[in-house]
Design an enzyme around this catalytic site. Structure first.
Site, PDB file in Angstrom:
ATOM      1  N   GLY A 196       6.540   5.851  12.952  1.00  0.00           N
ATOM      2  CA  GLY A 196       5.925   6.098  11.660  1.00  0.00           C
ATOM      3  C   GLY A 196       4.585   5.415  11.543  1.00  0.00           C
ATOM      4  O   GLY A 196       4.228   4.555  12.358  1.00  0.00           O
ATOM      5  N   GLY A 199       2.723   0.205   8.202  1.00  0.00           N
ATOM      6  CA  GLY A 199       3.031  -0.222   6.846  1.00  0.00           C
ATOM      7  C   GLY A 199       4.160   0.511   6.176  1.00  0.00           C
ATOM      8  O   GLY A 199       4.403   0.300   4.976  1.00  0.00           O
ATOM      9  N   THR A 200       4.891   1.368   6.896  1.00  0.00           N
ATOM     10  CA  THR A 200       5.951   2.149   6.264  1.00  0.00           C
ATOM     11  C   THR A 200       7.301   1.447   6.272  1.00  0.00           C
ATOM     12  O   THR A 200       8.261   1.968   5.714  1.00  0.00           O
ATOM     13  CB  THR A 200       6.092   3.517   6.951  1.00  0.00           C
ATOM     14  OG1 THR A 200       6.197   3.319   8.366  1.00  0.00           O
ATOM     15  CG2 THR A 200       4.887   4.399   6.650  1.00  0.00           C
ATOM     16  N   GLY A 201       7.404   0.281   6.901  1.00  0.00           N
ATOM     17  CA  GLY A 201       8.635  -0.494   6.819  1.00  0.00           C
ATOM     18  C   GLY A 201       9.479  -0.490   8.068  1.00  0.00           C
ATOM     19  O   GLY A 201      10.685  -0.743   7.997  1.00  0.00           O
ATOM     20  N   LYS A 202       8.908  -0.244   9.250  1.00  0.00           N
ATOM     21  CA  LYS A 202       9.702  -0.221  10.487  1.00  0.00           C
ATOM     22  C   LYS A 202      10.257  -1.617  10.803  1.00  0.00           C
ATOM     23  O   LYS A 202      11.441  -1.767  11.108  1.00  0.00           O
ATOM     24  CB  LYS A 202       8.824   0.301  11.634  1.00  0.00           C
ATOM     25  CG  LYS A 202       8.313   1.721  11.419  1.00  0.00           C
ATOM     26  CD  LYS A 202       7.534   2.215  12.613  1.00  0.00           C
ATOM     27  CE  LYS A 202       6.222   1.471  12.821  1.00  0.00           C
ATOM     28  NZ  LYS A 202       5.286   1.661  11.704  1.00  0.00           N
ATOM     29  N   THR A 203       9.390  -2.617  10.750  1.00  0.00           N
ATOM     30  CA  THR A 203       9.852  -3.975  11.022  1.00  0.00           C
ATOM     31  C   THR A 203      10.802  -4.457   9.931  1.00  0.00           C
ATOM     32  O   THR A 203      11.765  -5.177  10.211  1.00  0.00           O
ATOM     33  CB  THR A 203       8.643  -4.923  11.143  1.00  0.00           C
ATOM     34  OG1 THR A 203       7.726  -4.405  12.120  1.00  0.00           O
ATOM     35  CG2 THR A 203       9.079  -6.315  11.560  1.00  0.00           C
ATOM     36  N   HIS A 418     -23.427  12.804 -11.004  1.00  0.00           N
ATOM     37  CA  HIS A 418     -22.640  13.105  -9.801  1.00  0.00           C
ATOM     38  C   HIS A 418     -21.141  13.035 -10.113  1.00  0.00           C
ATOM     39  O   HIS A 418     -20.383  13.974  -9.803  1.00  0.00           O
ATOM     40  CB  HIS A 418     -22.996  12.101  -8.695  1.00  0.00           C
ATOM     41  CG  HIS A 418     -22.309  12.359  -7.384  1.00  0.00           C
ATOM     42  ND1 HIS A 418     -22.908  13.028  -6.345  1.00  0.00           N
ATOM     43  CD2 HIS A 418     -21.064  12.042  -6.954  1.00  0.00           C
ATOM     44  CE1 HIS A 418     -22.068  13.122  -5.334  1.00  0.00           C
ATOM     45  NE2 HIS A 418     -20.928  12.509  -5.672  1.00  0.00           N
ATOM     46  N   GLU A 419     -20.695  11.923 -10.704  1.00  0.00           N
ATOM     47  CA  GLU A 419     -19.267  11.771 -10.991  1.00  0.00           C
ATOM     48  C   GLU A 419     -18.803  12.728 -12.091  1.00  0.00           C
ATOM     49  O   GLU A 419     -17.668  13.218 -12.060  1.00  0.00           O
ATOM     50  CB  GLU A 419     -18.963  10.323 -11.383  1.00  0.00           C
ATOM     51  CG  GLU A 419     -19.272   9.295 -10.292  1.00  0.00           C
ATOM     52  CD  GLU A 419     -18.528   9.568  -9.003  1.00  0.00           C
ATOM     53  OE1 GLU A 419     -17.444  10.178  -9.047  1.00  0.00           O
ATOM     54  OE2 GLU A 419     -19.047   9.200  -7.923  1.00  0.00           O
ATOM     55  N   ASP A 494     -18.709  13.124   0.502  1.00  0.00           N
ATOM     56  CA  ASP A 494     -18.170  14.402   0.022  1.00  0.00           C
ATOM     57  C   ASP A 494     -18.369  15.493   1.058  1.00  0.00           C
ATOM     58  O   ASP A 494     -17.459  16.307   1.313  1.00  0.00           O
ATOM     59  CB  ASP A 494     -18.860  14.801  -1.285  1.00  0.00           C
ATOM     60  CG  ASP A 494     -18.627  13.785  -2.394  1.00  0.00           C
ATOM     61  OD1 ASP A 494     -17.581  13.127  -2.374  1.00  0.00           O
ATOM     62  OD2 ASP A 494     -19.507  13.667  -3.282  1.00  0.00           O
TER      63      ASP A 494
END
Length: 604
Positions: A196, A199-203, A418-419, A494
């Site tokens: 994965g 940072g998805t939690g494997k450890t 722009h924003e 962009d």
């Protein structure tokens, strides 16, 4: 004793030892205490004058006594007649030898330089191998055995990866009650590979297994096998499996296995193959002639594409468990776990936070909650409110506010147009996610930003969805050209994102009537790069030209639509820009109110 103190004591001993050696071998001759020194010619004069009564020969030195005075001289050359002359003058002559060191002292002094070199060598080897190791532990495994005492992570501390938890929970049950599965002929899996994004939690899942299993749990990183000396990695693999077999049933967790498990053949043409020897030993230990009953290997990686195929086959890693980024329900559960010990204000809506954090991994959500807690403490709050959590989301996504960056009035006006262009396009096309916030406050590398609030997770996009995204991305440049009559550099990112979407539409997803449902460009496995993936151009120059034309056609069409929508709502664009210049930050509801006041909120 700390490492620094040990190092200081070591160097003090080395310095004293060196001083002792130099003092023994290189000391200068010293006169006996209370005795003077005379030249040899003065000594001969004293002999002729009858002043000398007794002499003692000691190698090339002579100790002279004339009754009241004792002094010392040295013979500069061989003088065979000297003894006869002394006897003729009635001088008492005696000879003695200098004191010789004992045999043990001689042996120690002869070995001193060698011992000194060995000591320095051992010291530097210890430094290379890490503090606490010794010169005979190169091949010992660095795996850490999970302690029975102390805080433990359980499956209750893991959320957002329910399928992976079920797979791993089955392994734990097998270790606790193997007869339940073996009565039907089932065998325990030899290995599980957790795959994965970072940072998805494997450890974290591996720690949860250690907390739930109730069996010995060895943990080691893939980089701990790789060493400077050839053969050390393979020796550490052997030692790891010897230890694990002694503690069976047990679990061995190898984190970042791609450090040692990359595809073989990358070293062809030169260089040592220490990593390949280590991998070969790992392959043999996982499924070779030696059985590993009761030893389960769990490994984690975010690069399964570079792993050796022999490592991935059944019999070594029987299962591949995907640990992906959580969906909206998973993010909500993860936020609840991380806010267990965080006092939350009544206005906090975890569901809104879950919708706003689309694409966040578990580590990102943990960082978000921590940033919010720090912000609340900095502001002197007793509880963490929704404002701090939303600010934390923006910090994680775009970085902290750069209040020190002061924009000129012209730059502020350009950024506002722009924003506002992005925000209006997002509101004018109903299929797009609605605007949550638009701001002209510098944050990270951006001078302003427009944030959307997804209503649901999307796992695939239609052709129209991708065209709508390109249209929204080009809204900033269209607003600049419409309101300012000039172009600025603010649309660089962009354009990059819009071009990538258009390129994928044509080359990867077959969304082009001109070029058809064909994938242009394929991934090529470069063995000399450890099977790294690179794009191979598998089409002609004529086709490349057609691809470029098709991408430009898509971009031009979306830009034309964006410019047209903003032209039809030019007054709303002006009002949103002025509001931004006045307040710097607008919510999605405020943008929507301006459009409704203009009665121009229509579908594109």
């Amino acid at each position: 004793m700390s490492n620094s103190l040990k190092t200081l004591i070591f160097w003090i001993v080395i310095a004293l030892f060196t001083f002792l050696i130099f003092s023994v071998f290189f000391r200068s001759p010293q006169s006996p205490a209370g005795k003077g020194v005379k030249s040899y010619s003065d000594f001969l004069s004293d002999v002729e004058s009858g002043l000398v009564r007794k002499v003692i020969f000691r190698d090339k030195e002579i100790e002279v006594n004339n009754g009241s005075i004792t002094y010392k001289t040295e013979i500069p050359f061989e003088d065979p007649a000297l003894v006869g002359r002394l006897i003729d003058k009635g001088v008492a002559v005696r000879a003695t030898k200098s004191p010789q060191p004992s045999i043990l002292t001689s042996i120690l002094l002869s070995l001193a330089p060698t011992l000194l070199l060995i000591g320095v060598w051992v010291y530097f080897i210890r430094k290379m191998q890490g503090a606490g190791s010794n010169m005979f532990s190169f091949g010992k495994s660095r795996a850490r055995l999970n302690p029975e005492s102390g805080p433990k992570v359980t499956f209750n501390d893991v959320a957002g990866v329910d399928e992976a938890k079920e797979e791993l929970r089955e392994i734990v049950e097998f270790l606790k009650d193997p007869a339940k599965f073996q009565r039907l002929g089932g065998k325990i899996p030899k290995g599980l590979l957790l795959v994965g994004p970072p940072g998805t939690g494997k450890t974290l899942l591996a720690k949860a297994i250690a907390g739930e299993a109730g069996v010995p749990f060895f943990s080691i990183s893939g980089s701990d096998f790789v060493e400077l000396f050839v053969g050390v990695g393979a020796s550490r693999v052997r030692d790891l499996f010897e230890q694990s077999r002694k503690h069976a049933p047990c679990i061995v967790f190898i984190d970042e296995i791609d450090a040692v498990g990359r595809s073989r053949g990358a070293g062809i043409g030169g260089g040592h193959d220490e990593r390949e020897q280590t991998l070969n030993q790992l392959l043999v230990e996982m499924d070779g002639f030696t059985g590993n009953e009761g030893v389960i290997i769990i490994a984690a990686t975010n690069r399964p594409d570079v792993l050796d195929r022999a490592l991935l086959r059944p019999g070594r890693f029987d299962r591949r468990v995907v640990v992906d980024r959580p969906d909206i329900k998973g993010r909500e559960d993860i936020i609840k776990i991380h806010t267990r010990k965080v006092p939350l204000a009544p206005d906090v809506d975890v569901g809104v936070l879950a919708r706003r954090t689309g694409g966040f991994a578990g580590a990102d959500l943990a960082n978000m909650v921590n940033e919010a807690a720090l912000l609340a403490a900095r502001r002197g709050r007793e509880k963490v409110g929704m404002a701090e959590l939303e600010e934390a989301i923006e910090r994680v996504m775009a970085g902290p506010e750069r209040k020190s960056r002061v924009l000129s009035d012209k730059e502020k006006r350009n950024t506002a147009y722009h924003e506002a262009g992005h925000a209006l396009i997002a509101q004018l096309i109903p299929a797009l996610d609605p605007v949550h916030k638009v701001a002209i406050v510098p944050r990270g590398l951006a001078l302003g930003y427009t944030m959307q609030l997804p209503q649901e997770d999307r796992f695939f996009l239609s052709q129209q969805d991708m065209l709508n995204q390109i249209t929204m991305l080009l809204g900033g440049r269209a607003a600049e050209e419409l309101m300012l009559g000039e172009m600025t550099t603010g649309a660089r990112n962009d354009f990059e994102r819009a071009t990538k979407i258009a390129h994928d539409m044509v080359c990867a997803f077959g969304m082009s009537n001109e070029l058809g449902a064909i994938a242009y460009g394929r991934e090529n496995e470069e063995v000399f790069l450890g099977r790294d993936l690179v794009k191979e151009k598998n089409y002609s120059e004529e086709t490349a030209l057609r691809i470029d034309h098709e991408i430009k056609r898509i971009i031009d069409g979306c830009y034309g639509l964006s410019y047209r929508l903003l032209s039809e709502n030019k007054s709303a664009l002006e009002k949103v820009s002025q509001k931004l210049l006045e307040k710097e930050v607008l919510t999605g509801d405020e943008v929507k109110e301006i459009l409704q006041a203009e009665s121009r909120l229509v579908a594109a």
